[in-house]
Design an enzyme around this catalytic site. Structure first.
Site, PDB file in Angstrom:
ATOM      1  N   ASP A 128       0.833  -1.212   0.000  1.00 33.02           N
ATOM      2  CA  ASP A 128       0.000   0.000   0.000  1.00 33.02           C
ATOM      3  C   ASP A 128       0.867   1.262   0.000  1.00 33.02           C
ATOM      4  O   ASP A 128       0.427   2.338   0.379  1.00 33.02           O
ATOM      5  CB  ASP A 128      -0.976  -0.009   1.192  1.00 33.02           C
ATOM      6  N   HIS A 137      28.974  17.030 -21.750  1.00 32.97           N
ATOM      7  CA  HIS A 137      27.555  17.395 -21.658  1.00 32.97           C
ATOM      8  C   HIS A 137      27.342  18.840 -22.080  1.00 32.97           C
ATOM      9  O   HIS A 137      28.288  19.579 -22.329  1.00 32.97           O
ATOM     10  CB  HIS A 137      27.040  17.154 -20.229  1.00 32.97           C
ATOM     11  N   HIS A 168      15.087  20.208 -15.359  1.00 30.98           N
ATOM     12  CA  HIS A 168      15.312  20.331 -16.803  1.00 30.98           C
ATOM     13  C   HIS A 168      13.987  20.833 -17.367  1.00 30.98           C
ATOM     14  O   HIS A 168      13.181  20.065 -17.861  1.00 30.98           O
ATOM     15  CB  HIS A 168      15.717  18.987 -17.422  1.00 30.98           C
ATOM     16  N   GLU A 218      26.832  25.395 -16.579  1.00 29.92           N
ATOM     17  CA  GLU A 218      27.488  24.302 -15.866  1.00 29.92           C
ATOM     18  C   GLU A 218      28.583  23.593 -16.655  1.00 29.92           C
ATOM     19  O   GLU A 218      28.476  22.410 -16.973  1.00 29.92           O
ATOM     20  CB  GLU A 218      26.446  23.281 -15.419  1.00 29.92           C
ATOM     21  N   GLU A 269      28.328  25.009 -11.273  1.00 34.14           N
ATOM     22  CA  GLU A 269      27.008  25.281 -11.876  1.00 34.14           C
ATOM     23  C   GLU A 269      26.238  26.298 -11.060  1.00 34.14           C
ATOM     24  O   GLU A 269      26.039  26.118  -9.858  1.00 34.14           O
ATOM     25  CB  GLU A 269      26.217  23.969 -11.954  1.00 34.14           C
ATOM     26  N   ARG A 294      32.957  20.233 -11.874  1.00 33.70           N
ATOM     27  CA  ARG A 294      31.854  20.964 -12.514  1.00 33.70           C
ATOM     28  C   ARG A 294      31.464  22.085 -11.572  1.00 33.70           C
ATOM     29  O   ARG A 294      31.477  21.905 -10.348  1.00 33.70           O
ATOM     30  CB  ARG A 294      30.656  20.040 -12.777  1.00 33.70           C
ATOM     31  N   HIS A 314      20.774  24.495 -19.487  1.00 31.32           N
ATOM     32  CA  HIS A 314      19.403  24.059 -19.754  1.00 31.32           C
ATOM     33  C   HIS A 314      18.452  25.009 -19.050  1.00 31.32           C
ATOM     34  O   HIS A 314      18.827  25.698 -18.106  1.00 31.32           O
ATOM     35  CB  HIS A 314      19.191  22.599 -19.304  1.00 31.32           C
ATOM     36  N   HIS A 348      26.508  10.523 -14.195  1.00 32.29           N
ATOM     37  CA  HIS A 348      25.239  10.343 -13.471  1.00 32.29           C
ATOM     38  C   HIS A 348      25.406   9.491 -12.214  1.00 32.29           C
ATOM     39  O   HIS A 348      24.506   8.764 -11.825  1.00 32.29           O
ATOM     40  CB  HIS A 348      24.173   9.748 -14.401  1.00 32.29           C
ATOM     41  N   ASP A 403      19.554  24.300  -9.030  1.00 27.94           N
ATOM     42  CA  ASP A 403      20.468  23.282  -9.563  1.00 27.94           C
ATOM     43  C   ASP A 403      21.890  23.842  -9.463  1.00 27.94           C
ATOM     44  O   ASP A 403      22.248  24.743 -10.212  1.00 27.94           O
ATOM     45  CB  ASP A 403      20.079  23.011 -11.024  1.00 27.94           C
ATOM     46  N   TYR A 449      36.338  16.577 -16.934  1.00 24.97           N
ATOM     47  CA  TYR A 449      36.372  15.253 -16.290  1.00 24.97           C
ATOM     48  C   TYR A 449      37.594  14.501 -16.803  1.00 24.97           C
ATOM     49  O   TYR A 449      37.663  14.162 -17.990  1.00 24.97           O
ATOM     50  CB  TYR A 449      35.071  14.491 -16.596  1.00 24.97           C
ATOM     51  N   ASP A 477      26.549  17.853  -7.028  1.00 22.45           N
ATOM     52  CA  ASP A 477      25.521  18.470  -7.882  1.00 22.45           C
ATOM     53  C   ASP A 477      24.218  18.303  -7.131  1.00 22.45           C
ATOM     54  O   ASP A 477      23.606  17.234  -7.134  1.00 22.45           O
ATOM     55  CB  ASP A 477      25.496  17.770  -9.246  1.00 22.45           C
TER      56      ASP A 477
HETATM   57  N1  GLY Z   1      21.533  18.262 -11.851  1.00 24.58           N
HETATM   58  C1  GLY Z   1      21.184  17.999 -13.168  1.00 24.58           C
HETATM   59  C2  GLY Z   1      21.885  18.857 -14.090  1.00 24.58           C
HETATM   60  O1  GLY Z   1      22.838  19.530 -13.731  1.00 24.58           O
HETATM   61  O2  GLY Z   1      21.478  19.010 -15.199  1.00 24.58           O
HETATM   62 MN    MN Z   2      23.205  20.083 -11.723  1.00 27.92          MN
HETATM   63 MN    MN Z   3      21.962  21.397 -14.478  1.00 25.32          MN
END
Ligand code: GLY
Ligand code: MN
Ligand code: MN
Length: 429
Positions: free
Chosen positions: A41, A355, A366, A384, A399, A397, A359, A246, A274, A388, A263
């Site tokens: 449940d 990456h 996102h 960001e 951000e 990183r 965003h 990730h 973020d 690496y 992060d």
């Molecule tokens: N924390 C997800 C990103 O930086 O896009």
């Molecule tokens: Mn992030």
């Molecule tokens: Mn981000």
């Protein structure tokens, strides 16, 4: 309510902006998300549909919003349908929204219980030519389950097969990409809570600490400041783990000499923040770590200056790539030979920076937005960059989240320590 909600005036404005985009004789329908089951449940914490939130502020399951701006009955131009409250429900689940509270929250005068949905629709559908339905059209969505929107779409298109059905999500992406003043205030609050978490971690981190202990420090600070927690699954990645983009296990010890990539971002009132910071476990960066850190920071600052109204995100990302390429050459990571061999489809910098740089962010981390149109004042982006280096067990990183203005930008995380020296100072205070 754990958070101070946005005022109903903002929701009224959001609905007006949507109404202006609809064809005449149109009904737009928005469903809440489901409460997702786990086992037995059990259920996952509820997360409202972001479009329904954006238009009404209703943060409750089993809710439907009907917008019919040209309806002959003025009382039916905006209708909210909610799960019925009762004393029995109040005993078991606590208070749900009453009709009066829902009106005060959303500015919608007509609130019915959900069991009248089909009856109400009979009247509205007889008058509507077009029906705008919602669907998740996020470019990176991945959905295995049938959502409430999908079930509703099956039902209504079977029951009323001859109406002209339209997609409302392109309009929602357009509206949601430009933030209202009160939305920015919620996001700023989320950023301030994230800052408090980071400052707490700067004072607490010691070699030997486990990554999840750092996660706990953030969570402690977030909850006590009115956030419901992380806006997304946090990454606390020490040493080599930072090169796993990730990484979310967060279960390894932070070793003396490691840099820890964090992060993390708090949510506040359903709005996301973020942040990424990369800090030394022992409170001092090595010379090499600092050189890489400062390279990332230079790219970040230059990237922020590039993000301004009128710029296309594709062009921006190309320019950031060029800035990163220069830094990677200076760090001795890319050779002239590698640069000669690169192509537009396979730029050399991708070896160390795989990456995107930015965003949209808002109700969702996102967030939806207009990726192929010029940037506008009121957009909020992350910035960001990262480097690496697997062979050095080093991932950095940095951000921040920034609001685009007519003149440039406002850094919503401008008060969060970012200079390597400031971080060292705070860690050794
Ligand atoms: N924390 C997800 C990103 O930086 O896009
Ligand atoms: Mn992030
Ligand atoms: Mn981000």
């Amino acid at each position: 309510m754990r958070y101070t909600p946005i005022s109903s005036a903002t929701y009224v404005n959001h609905r007006k902006a949507l109404a202006d985009q609809l064809l005449p004789a149109s009904l737009a329908i928005f469903n809440s998300n489901d409460i997702m089951p786990t086992n037995g449940d059990g259920s996952m914490p509820f997360r409202q549909n972001s479009d329904l939130l954006y238009l009404s502020g209703v943060d409750q399951e089993e809710s439907v919003l009907l917008l019919f701006p040209h309806c002959s009955n003025p009382a039916h131009r905006e209708i909210l349908l909610l799960k019925e409250t009762s004393e029995e429900i109040a005993i078991w689940e606590g208070e749900k929204l009453t009709r009066d509270k829902a009106t005060a929250l959303s500015g919608i005068a007509t609130v019915y219980w959900l069991d009248s949905l089909h009856t109400v629709l009979k009247a509205l559908m007889a008058e509507a030519d077009h029906v705008y339905l919602n669907s998740n059209e996020h470019t990176r969505r991945s959905i295995e389950v049938e959502t409430r929107d999908m079930r509703f779409r099956k039902w209504i298109t079977t029951e009323y097969p001859l109406h002209s059905y339209k997609r409302v999500s392109p309009i929602m992406h357009r509206l949601r990409s430009v933030k209202s003043l009160e939305e920015i205030e919620q996001m700023q609050k989320a950023c301030k809570i994230t800052e408090a978490g980071f400052r707490r971690v700067l004072g607490a981190l010691k070699p030997g600490m486990l990554e999840y202990e750092i996660e706990a420090e953030y969570m402690h600070e977030f909850l006590r400041r009115g956030s419901r927690g992380f806006a997304y699954t946090p990454i606390v990645a020490s040493g080599f783990n930072a090169c796993v983009l990730h990484y979310i296990e967060n279960n390894m010890p932070c070793k003396d000499g490691d840099v820890i990539l964090m992060d993390v971002g708090a949510e506040y009132g359903n709005y996301a923040s973020d942040m990424s910071r990369s800090i030394p476990a022992n409170g001092r960066y090595t010379q090499r770590q600092k050189a890489v850190y400062n390279a990332v920071l230079r790219v970040m600052r230059a990237a922020m200056d590039l993000l301004r109204p009128g710029v296309f995100l594709a062009d921006y990302h190309k320019q950031v790539g060029q800035l990163m390429e220069k830094e990677l050459v200076d760090l001795g990571l890319l050779s002239m030979e590698e640069l000669k061999k690169q192509s537009a489809a396979q730029p050399a910098y991708k070896k160390y920076f795989m990456h995107g740089t930015s965003h949209f962010i808002g109700l969702d981390v996102h967030d939806v937005g207009l990726w192929h149109e010029p940037i506008q004042a009121g957009n909020v982006f992350t910035v960001e960059p990262g480097i690496y280096i697997r062979e050095e067990s080093l991932g950095i990183r940095i951000e921040n989240d920034i609001l685009i203005t007519e003149e440039g930008y406002v850094d919503l995380m401008g008060d969060i320590p970012i200079e390597a020296e400031e971080i060292e100072e705070l860690m050794n205070a």
